[in-house]
Design a protein around this motif. Structure first.
Motif, PDB file in Angstrom:
ATOM      1  N   SER A 275      47.472  51.316  49.941  1.00 11.67           N
ATOM      2  CA  SER A 275      48.227  51.873  48.823  1.00 11.67           C
ATOM      3  C   SER A 275      49.720  51.882  49.095  1.00 11.67           C
ATOM      4  CB  SER A 275      47.743  53.295  48.518  1.00 11.67           C
ATOM      5  OG  SER A 275      47.890  54.139  49.653  1.00 11.67           O
ATOM      6  N   GLU A 276      50.126  51.837  50.370  1.00  7.15           N
ATOM      7  CA  GLU A 276      51.548  51.838  50.702  1.00  7.15           C
ATOM      8  C   GLU A 276      52.209  50.488  50.436  1.00  7.15           C
ATOM      9  OE1 GLU A 276      49.431  54.999  52.798  1.00  7.15           O
ATOM     10  OE2 GLU A 276      49.147  52.819  52.765  1.00  7.15           O
ATOM     11  N   CYS A 277      51.417  49.439  50.362  1.00  2.73           N
ATOM     12  CA  CYS A 277      51.942  48.092  50.162  1.00  2.73           C
ATOM     13  C   CYS A 277      52.008  47.785  48.662  1.00  2.73           C
ATOM     14  CB  CYS A 277      51.052  47.065  50.867  1.00  2.73           C
ATOM     15  SG  CYS A 277      51.643  45.363  50.750  1.00  2.73           S
ATOM     16  N   ASP A 278      53.184  47.362  48.189  1.00  2.64           N
ATOM     17  CA  ASP A 278      53.345  47.092  46.757  1.00  2.64           C
ATOM     18  C   ASP A 278      52.393  46.016  46.257  1.00  2.64           C
ATOM     19  OD1 ASP A 278      55.305  48.993  46.678  1.00  2.64           O
ATOM     20  OD2 ASP A 278      56.979  47.578  46.546  1.00  2.64           O
ATOM     21  N   LEU A 279      51.988  45.100  47.145  1.00  2.00           N
ATOM     22  CA  LEU A 279      51.077  44.041  46.724  1.00  2.00           C
ATOM     23  C   LEU A 279      49.811  44.618  46.105  1.00  2.00           C
ATOM     24  CD1 LEU A 279      50.237  41.035  46.622  1.00  2.00           C
ATOM     25  CD2 LEU A 279      49.279  41.344  48.937  1.00  2.00           C
ATOM     26  N   SER A 280      49.358  45.769  46.598  1.00  4.14           N
ATOM     27  CA  SER A 280      48.120  46.355  46.090  1.00  4.14           C
ATOM     28  C   SER A 280      48.207  46.675  44.603  1.00  4.14           C
ATOM     29  CB  SER A 280      47.778  47.628  46.872  1.00  4.14           C
ATOM     30  OG  SER A 280      48.749  48.643  46.636  1.00  4.14           O
ATOM     31  N   LEU A 281      49.403  46.967  44.100  1.00  8.65           N
ATOM     32  CA  LEU A 281      49.562  47.286  42.680  1.00  8.65           C
ATOM     33  C   LEU A 281      49.228  46.071  41.819  1.00  8.65           C
ATOM     34  CD1 LEU A 281      52.948  49.235  42.873  1.00  8.65           C
ATOM     35  CD2 LEU A 281      50.620  50.167  43.009  1.00  8.65           C
ATOM     36  N   TRP A 282      49.681  44.902  42.250  1.00  8.66           N
ATOM     37  CA  TRP A 282      49.408  43.662  41.506  1.00  8.66           C
ATOM     38  C   TRP A 282      47.946  43.238  41.656  1.00  8.66           C
ATOM     39  CZ3 TRP A 282      54.298  44.634  43.253  1.00  8.66           C
ATOM     40  CH2 TRP A 282      55.348  44.431  42.342  1.00  8.66           C
ATOM     41  N   LEU A 283      47.396  43.442  42.849  1.00  7.76           N
ATOM     42  CA  LEU A 283      45.993  43.085  43.064  1.00  7.76           C
ATOM     43  C   LEU A 283      45.093  43.835  42.087  1.00  7.76           C
ATOM     44  CD1 LEU A 283      45.835  43.154  46.982  1.00  7.76           C
ATOM     45  CD2 LEU A 283      45.919  41.131  45.528  1.00  7.76           C
ATOM     46  N   LEU A 284      45.333  45.132  41.949  1.00  4.36           N
ATOM     47  CA  LEU A 284      44.514  45.938  41.046  1.00  4.36           C
ATOM     48  C   LEU A 284      44.810  45.612  39.588  1.00  4.36           C
ATOM     49  CD1 LEU A 284      44.770  49.334  42.955  1.00  4.36           C
ATOM     50  CD2 LEU A 284      42.801  47.806  42.856  1.00  4.36           C
ATOM     51  N   ARG A 285      46.080  45.347  39.265  1.00  2.00           N
ATOM     52  CA  ARG A 285      46.440  45.042  37.889  1.00  2.00           C
ATOM     53  C   ARG A 285      45.753  43.750  37.418  1.00  2.00           C
ATOM     54  NH1 ARG A 285      50.778  46.725  34.945  1.00  2.00           N
ATOM     55  NH2 ARG A 285      50.276  48.689  35.994  1.00  2.00           N
ATOM     56  N   VAL A 286      45.722  42.752  38.277  1.00  2.90           N
ATOM     57  CA  VAL A 286      45.075  41.485  37.898  1.00  2.90           C
ATOM     58  C   VAL A 286      43.588  41.688  37.652  1.00  2.90           C
ATOM     59  CG1 VAL A 286      44.354  39.246  38.833  1.00  2.90           C
ATOM     60  CG2 VAL A 286      46.747  39.923  38.922  1.00  2.90           C
ATOM     61  N   GLN A 287      42.943  42.481  38.495  1.00  2.00           N
ATOM     62  CA  GLN A 287      41.517  42.725  38.299  1.00  2.00           C
ATOM     63  C   GLN A 287      41.251  43.429  36.971  1.00  2.00           C
ATOM     64  OE1 GLN A 287      39.089  41.531  39.976  1.00  2.00           O
ATOM     65  NE2 GLN A 287      40.246  40.679  41.671  1.00  2.00           N
ATOM     66  N   ALA A 288      42.187  44.284  36.538  1.00  2.00           N
ATOM     67  CA  ALA A 288      42.019  44.986  35.267  1.00  2.00           C
ATOM     68  C   ALA A 288      42.351  44.094  34.075  1.00  2.00           C
ATOM     69  CB  ALA A 288      42.901  46.234  35.251  1.00  2.00           C
ATOM     70  N   LEU A 289      43.323  43.195  34.228  1.00  2.00           N
ATOM     71  CA  LEU A 289      43.761  42.368  33.114  1.00  2.00           C
ATOM     72  C   LEU A 289      42.839  41.185  32.838  1.00  2.00           C
ATOM     73  CD1 LEU A 289      47.641  42.199  33.623  1.00  2.00           C
ATOM     74  CD2 LEU A 289      46.385  43.480  31.885  1.00  2.00           C
ATOM     75  N   ARG A 290      42.140  40.687  33.847  1.00  2.00           N
ATOM     76  CA  ARG A 290      41.290  39.509  33.620  1.00  2.00           C
ATOM     77  C   ARG A 290      40.257  39.728  32.520  1.00  2.00           C
ATOM     78  NH1 ARG A 290      38.034  37.562  37.107  1.00  2.00           N
ATOM     79  NH2 ARG A 290      38.278  35.359  36.602  1.00  2.00           N
ATOM     80  N   PRO A 291      39.580  40.879  32.455  1.00  2.00           N
ATOM     81  CA  PRO A 291      38.636  41.075  31.348  1.00  2.00           C
ATOM     82  C   PRO A 291      39.268  41.647  30.085  1.00  2.00           C
ATOM     83  CG  PRO A 291      38.415  42.872  32.917  1.00  2.00           C
ATOM     84  CD  PRO A 291      39.415  41.913  33.501  1.00  2.00           C
ATOM     85  N   ALA A 292      40.544  42.025  30.140  1.00  2.00           N
ATOM     86  CA  ALA A 292      41.190  42.637  28.978  1.00  2.00           C
ATOM     87  C   ALA A 292      41.378  41.610  27.860  1.00  2.00           C
ATOM     88  CB  ALA A 292      42.533  43.239  29.388  1.00  2.00           C
ATOM     89  N   TRP A 293      41.173  42.027  26.625  1.00  2.00           N
ATOM     90  CA  TRP A 293      41.320  41.168  25.452  1.00  2.00           C
ATOM     91  C   TRP A 293      40.460  39.895  25.564  1.00  2.00           C
ATOM     92  CZ3 TRP A 293      43.380  42.959  21.100  1.00  2.00           C
ATOM     93  CH2 TRP A 293      44.112  44.147  21.197  1.00  2.00           C
ATOM     94  N   GLY A 294      39.230  40.100  26.001  1.00  2.00           N
ATOM     95  CA  GLY A 294      38.281  38.996  26.138  1.00  2.00           C
ATOM     96  C   GLY A 294      38.235  38.490  27.564  1.00  2.00           C
ATOM     97  N   ASP A 295      37.062  38.543  28.181  1.00  2.64           N
ATOM     98  CA  ASP A 295      36.961  38.090  29.568  1.00  2.64           C
ATOM     99  C   ASP A 295      36.929  36.559  29.621  1.00  2.64           C
ATOM    100  OD1 ASP A 295      34.336  37.249  29.023  1.00  2.64           O
ATOM    101  OD2 ASP A 295      33.463  39.108  29.755  1.00  2.64           O
ATOM    102  N   PRO A 296      37.104  35.984  30.816  1.00  2.00           N
ATOM    103  CA  PRO A 296      37.139  34.519  30.913  1.00  2.00           C
ATOM    104  C   PRO A 296      35.902  33.824  30.340  1.00  2.00           C
ATOM    105  CG  PRO A 296      38.008  35.476  32.927  1.00  2.00           C
ATOM    106  CD  PRO A 296      37.454  36.613  32.109  1.00  2.00           C
ATOM    107  N   THR A 297      34.741  34.452  30.479  1.00  2.00           N
ATOM    108  CA  THR A 297      33.520  33.838  29.935  1.00  2.00           C
ATOM    109  C   THR A 297      33.597  33.721  28.417  1.00  2.00           C
ATOM    110  OG1 THR A 297      32.175  34.684  31.767  1.00  2.00           O
ATOM    111  CG2 THR A 297      31.019  34.070  29.739  1.00  2.00           C
ATOM    112  N   ALA A 298      34.042  34.778  27.761  1.00  2.00           N
ATOM    113  CA  ALA A 298      34.149  34.751  26.292  1.00  2.00           C
ATOM    114  C   ALA A 298      35.158  33.709  25.832  1.00  2.00           C
ATOM    115  CB  ALA A 298      34.547  36.136  25.786  1.00  2.00           C
ATOM    116  N   HIS A 299      36.259  33.592  26.559  1.00  2.00           N
ATOM    117  CA  HIS A 299      37.283  32.626  26.154  1.00  2.00           C
ATOM    118  C   HIS A 299      36.861  31.194  26.475  1.00  2.00           C
ATOM    119  CE1 HIS A 299      40.358  35.202  24.537  1.00  2.00           C
ATOM    120  NE2 HIS A 299      40.155  36.053  25.518  1.00  2.00           N
ATOM    121  N   ARG A 300      36.140  31.000  27.543  1.00  3.17           N
ATOM    122  CA  ARG A 300      35.601  29.660  27.801  1.00  3.17           C
ATOM    123  C   ARG A 300      34.631  29.250  26.683  1.00  3.17           C
ATOM    124  NH1 ARG A 300      36.217  31.142  33.371  1.00  3.17           N
ATOM    125  NH2 ARG A 300      37.352  29.487  34.483  1.00  3.17           N
TER     126      ARG A 300
END
Length: 323
Positions: A291-316
């Motif tokens: 949690s002290e490393c800023d990289l962790s903020l982006w790692l978690l954000r990407v995991q949350a955004l990938r399914p947002a507004w349609g997951d990759p399976t739905a868009h494929r």
């Protein structure tokens, strides 16, 4: 077709980078996660001063009425800095759902309102509905104001997701276009987050030493980060192309190819950001997920955004149906 940005668009992105770079955005994200939205609100105030919150609001309601490419350029920058709050929902989606509601649109443009949206079935819950000034539910062909209900856990603690219920006021709006803007804006956020992780990993690789050499000197690291760069550079034009497709249908119904273009952009951006997350974490090692490393903020954000507004399976699936 040319996808290169003009100088004005580059300068706009640079102005956002300069403002957010000086704003301690990682600190605002951590505070937002811990229940203190004030630092994040100050970041949003800066965005309103730059005109970011007014981009999608029509000029007659004190907005800018910007081209969709300008919108994704801005949202990519916000993804690069991991801005907390319902970024896509408030900046890209809500202006379309509010139709001609002048007072609310003017509030969005001025940064006085932050809006969040649920649009079932692909977006059944609203992000940060407890902190948004305006909660919207787009369902069954109608839009209504709504209120927050049960909060659900998210992989990203800075993105609370809520069940919402309509509370009376309803109207018509272009819900189909709003969904495409949500998916496209999320793709732009993912590109920005992926670029931030790549840049962070490159800088770390130049400094971290192992066996007497900086780890960036090893081919295994070079090739891994080069693959991320290629993935992002291939995904970014798809995002711009989808924005152009939305612009081409601005005066009427969505073009037949728009859904295909938006879905292709969302899939490519999701895959590129995931590759960036894996590669950045492997470059940093275990420290990257602390949690002290800023990289962790982006790692978690990407995991949350990938399914947002349609997951990759739905868009494929949408891309396959289109072709």
């Amino acid at each position: 077709m040319k996808f290169d940005l003009d100088q004005e668009q580059r300068d706009f992105a640079a102005s956002i980078d300069a403002a957010l770079g000086a704003a301690d955005t990682p600190g605002a994200v951590r505070a937002w996660s811990q229940g203190d939205p004030e630092p994040g609100r100050r970041v949003w105030n800066q965005l309103s001063e730059l005109g970011v919150t007014a981009l999608a609001v029509p000029e007659e309601f004190d907005g800018i009425g910007a081209h969709p490419v300008d919108l994704v350029v801005a949202i990519e920058a916000l993804g690069r800095w991991c801005v907390p709050g319902p970024v896509v929902e408030s900046i890209a989606v809500a202006p379309t759902l509010l139709a001609d509601q002048g007072e609310r649109l003017a509030g969005l443009a001025a940064g006085e309102l932050i809006a969040t949206v649920a649009l079932p079935p692909h977006t059944p819950r609203a992000v940060d509905a407890d902190r948004a000034d305006l909660v919207l539910l787009a369902d069954n062909g109608r839009v209504s104001t709504a209120q927050a209900g049960t909060r659900h856990a998210s992989v990203d603690p800075s993105r609370g997701v809520f069940d919402i219920t309509a509370n009376g006021e309803t109207w018509d709006a272009d819900i189909a276009r709003a969904y495409e803007l949500g998916a496209l804006g999320t793709a732009a956020q993912l590109i920005g987050a992926g670029q931030a992780m790549l840049d962070t990993a490159v800088e770390y690789a130049k400094q971290r030493t192992q066996f007497g050499r900086v780890i960036g000197g090893y081919q295994a690291i070079k090739h891994k980060l080069a693959d991320v760069h290629i993935a992002l550079e291939l995904a970014r034009p798809l995002v711009y192309g989808a924005a152009l497709s939305l612009a081409d249908s601005a005066a009427g119904p969505l073009l037949a190819d728009t859904a295909r273009d938006v879905s292709a952009a969302k899939v490519a951006a999701s895959d590129a950001a995931l590759l960036a997350a894996h590669s950045a974490l492997q470059t940093h090692g275990a420290i990257g997920f602390t949690s002290e490393c800023d990289l962790s903020l982006w790692l978690l954000r990407v995991q949350a955004l990938r399914p947002a507004w349609g997951d990759p399976t739905a868009h494929r699936r949408r891309v396959l149906e289109a072709i």
